[in-house]
Design a protein around this motif. Sequence first.
Motif, PDB file in Angstrom:
ATOM      1  N   SER A  18      -1.545  -4.360  -0.369  1.00 35.61           N
ATOM      2  CA  SER A  18      -1.228  -4.260   1.063  1.00 35.61           C
ATOM      3  C   SER A  18      -0.236  -3.144   1.335  1.00 35.61           C
ATOM      4  O   SER A  18      -0.353  -2.426   2.333  1.00 35.61           O
ATOM      5  CB  SER A  18      -0.665  -5.589   1.577  1.00 35.61           C
ATOM      6  OG  SER A  18      -1.653  -6.581   1.517  1.00 35.61           O
ATOM      7  N   VAL A  19       0.736  -2.991   0.452  1.00 36.04           N
ATOM      8  CA  VAL A  19       1.723  -1.913   0.606  1.00 36.04           C
ATOM      9  C   VAL A  19       1.034  -0.559   0.482  1.00 36.04           C
ATOM     10  O   VAL A  19       1.282   0.356   1.272  1.00 36.04           O
ATOM     11  CB  VAL A  19       2.856  -2.052  -0.442  1.00 36.04           C
ATOM     12  CG1 VAL A  19       3.738  -0.820  -0.485  1.00 36.04           C
ATOM     13  CG2 VAL A  19       3.684  -3.297  -0.170  1.00 36.04           C
ATOM     14  N   ILE A  20       0.163  -0.432  -0.507  1.00 39.55           N
ATOM     15  CA  ILE A  20      -0.548   0.835  -0.715  1.00 39.55           C
ATOM     16  C   ILE A  20      -1.447   1.139   0.483  1.00 39.55           C
ATOM     17  O   ILE A  20      -1.463   2.269   0.981  1.00 39.55           O
ATOM     18  CB  ILE A  20      -1.335   0.807  -2.033  1.00 39.55           C
ATOM     19  CG1 ILE A  20      -0.350   0.770  -3.217  1.00 39.55           C
ATOM     20  CG2 ILE A  20      -2.274   2.013  -2.150  1.00 39.55           C
ATOM     21  CD1 ILE A  20      -0.983   0.503  -4.565  1.00 39.55           C
ATOM     22  N   THR A  60       2.426  -2.365  -8.238  1.00 36.55           N
ATOM     23  CA  THR A  60       3.311  -3.290  -8.950  1.00 36.55           C
ATOM     24  C   THR A  60       2.620  -4.619  -9.210  1.00 36.55           C
ATOM     25  O   THR A  60       3.185  -5.493  -9.853  1.00 36.55           O
ATOM     26  CB  THR A  60       4.604  -3.539  -8.143  1.00 36.55           C
ATOM     27  OG1 THR A  60       4.247  -4.029  -6.851  1.00 36.55           O
ATOM     28  CG2 THR A  60       5.414  -2.259  -8.018  1.00 36.55           C
ATOM     29  N   ILE A  61       1.439  -4.762  -8.662  1.00 32.62           N
ATOM     30  CA  ILE A  61       0.562  -5.902  -8.929  1.00 32.62           C
ATOM     31  C   ILE A  61      -0.794  -5.281  -9.216  1.00 32.62           C
ATOM     32  O   ILE A  61      -1.214  -4.358  -8.523  1.00 32.62           O
ATOM     33  CB  ILE A  61       0.488  -6.864  -7.720  1.00 32.62           C
ATOM     34  CG1 ILE A  61       1.854  -7.466  -7.467  1.00 32.62           C
ATOM     35  CG2 ILE A  61      -0.549  -7.944  -7.951  1.00 32.62           C
ATOM     36  CD1 ILE A  61       1.934  -8.348  -6.249  1.00 32.62           C
ATOM     37  N   ASN A 100       5.178  -2.297 -16.990  1.00 29.37           N
ATOM     38  CA  ASN A 100       6.556  -2.798 -16.886  1.00 29.37           C
ATOM     39  C   ASN A 100       6.965  -3.163 -15.468  1.00 29.37           C
ATOM     40  O   ASN A 100       8.012  -3.768 -15.262  1.00 29.37           O
ATOM     41  CB  ASN A 100       7.531  -1.774 -17.480  1.00 29.37           C
ATOM     42  CG  ASN A 100       7.338  -1.630 -18.966  1.00 29.37           C
ATOM     43  OD1 ASN A 100       7.429  -2.599 -19.708  1.00 29.37           O
ATOM     44  ND2 ASN A 100       7.027  -0.426 -19.402  1.00 29.37           N
ATOM     45  N   PHE A 101       6.150  -2.797 -14.474  1.00 21.15           N
ATOM     46  CA  PHE A 101       6.461  -3.176 -13.097  1.00 21.15           C
ATOM     47  C   PHE A 101       6.183  -4.647 -12.822  1.00 21.15           C
ATOM     48  O   PHE A 101       6.560  -5.157 -11.781  1.00 21.15           O
ATOM     49  CB  PHE A 101       5.670  -2.328 -12.093  1.00 21.15           C
ATOM     50  CG  PHE A 101       6.274  -0.983 -11.843  1.00 21.15           C
ATOM     51  CD1 PHE A 101       7.533  -0.867 -11.292  1.00 21.15           C
ATOM     52  CD2 PHE A 101       5.575   0.162 -12.157  1.00 21.15           C
ATOM     53  CE1 PHE A 101       8.096   0.373 -11.064  1.00 21.15           C
ATOM     54  CE2 PHE A 101       6.125   1.406 -11.922  1.00 21.15           C
ATOM     55  CZ  PHE A 101       7.389   1.522 -11.383  1.00 21.15           C
ATOM     56  N   PRO A 112      -3.957 -14.032  -9.711  1.00 17.04           N
ATOM     57  CA  PRO A 112      -4.693 -13.417  -8.589  1.00 17.04           C
ATOM     58  C   PRO A 112      -5.191 -12.010  -8.909  1.00 17.04           C
ATOM     59  O   PRO A 112      -6.298 -11.635  -8.539  1.00 17.04           O
ATOM     60  CB  PRO A 112      -3.672 -13.389  -7.447  1.00 17.04           C
ATOM     61  CG  PRO A 112      -2.665 -14.420  -7.799  1.00 17.04           C
ATOM     62  CD  PRO A 112      -2.615 -14.466  -9.301  1.00 17.04           C
ATOM     63  N   GLY A 113      -4.356 -11.228  -9.608  1.00 15.27           N
ATOM     64  CA  GLY A 113      -4.775  -9.880  -9.981  1.00 15.27           C
ATOM     65  C   GLY A 113      -5.962  -9.899 -10.921  1.00 15.27           C
ATOM     66  O   GLY A 113      -6.894  -9.101 -10.787  1.00 15.27           O
TER      67      GLY A 113
END
Length: 186
Positions: A18-20, A60-61, A100-101, A112-113
Motif C-alpha cells: 500500500s505504501v509503494i 518491508t513486507i 533484514n527489513f 500473508p506475504g
Amino acid sequence: FDFREFNPDHIIALGGGSVIDTAKLLWLSYENTNLDLDGLVSIDKKISLRKKATFSAIPTIFGSGAEVSSAIAFRYTDSISKTILFNNLLLPDNVILDANFLDFNKKQLLYPGAFDAFTHALEGFVSVIENSFLDNNVFDSIKVLLSIFSDLKNDKQSIKTVENLCYVSYHGLLFYNFLRNLRQEL
C-alpha cells in the motif's frame, strides 16, 4: 504538505504494498500536474514519468509484488472495491530487496506475504499463456513457497525463510509481465 513544493528528483517508497502504491500515485500526480486523481479509472498511455523524478521501491513486507508491478491498487474513500491502474511506466527504476527489513519471528507478517506470493504463483500456473520461462519460474516459486509454509507451520522460520520469500516475491515481476491481476481482489 504539498508534494510539488518539495520538488524531489527521486522518490523512495519504503514500506508494504500500500505504501509503494501510494508513492506511485504521488509520483504520477507530481509528474502529471494536469491529472485529476478523483474518479480516475484508467491511465492514458500518454502520461509522463521520469521527467522530474525517478522512483525506487524498498518493500518491508514481501509477497504483494507492488515493487515489481506496473500497477497501482487503491481504494477511493467511499468505495469498498479497489481501483487498479496499469501502465508499464509505473515500474520502479530501482528495487531493493533486503530480508533484514522483516523480522522472521513475526509470523503474522510472513503468512500473508507467503499467501500473496502463492496466489501470484498459482495465477501463473493456471495461465493460458504458454511460456516455458514463466512455467519454470512458477514451479520453482511454488516449491520454495511450500518450504516457507512448512517452516512457518513448524516454527522453524529463519532469516533464510524471509530471503526465500524475497526471492519468490521478485518472481512477481515475471507474473505481472505475463498476466493481469485478479490477485488484487483475493
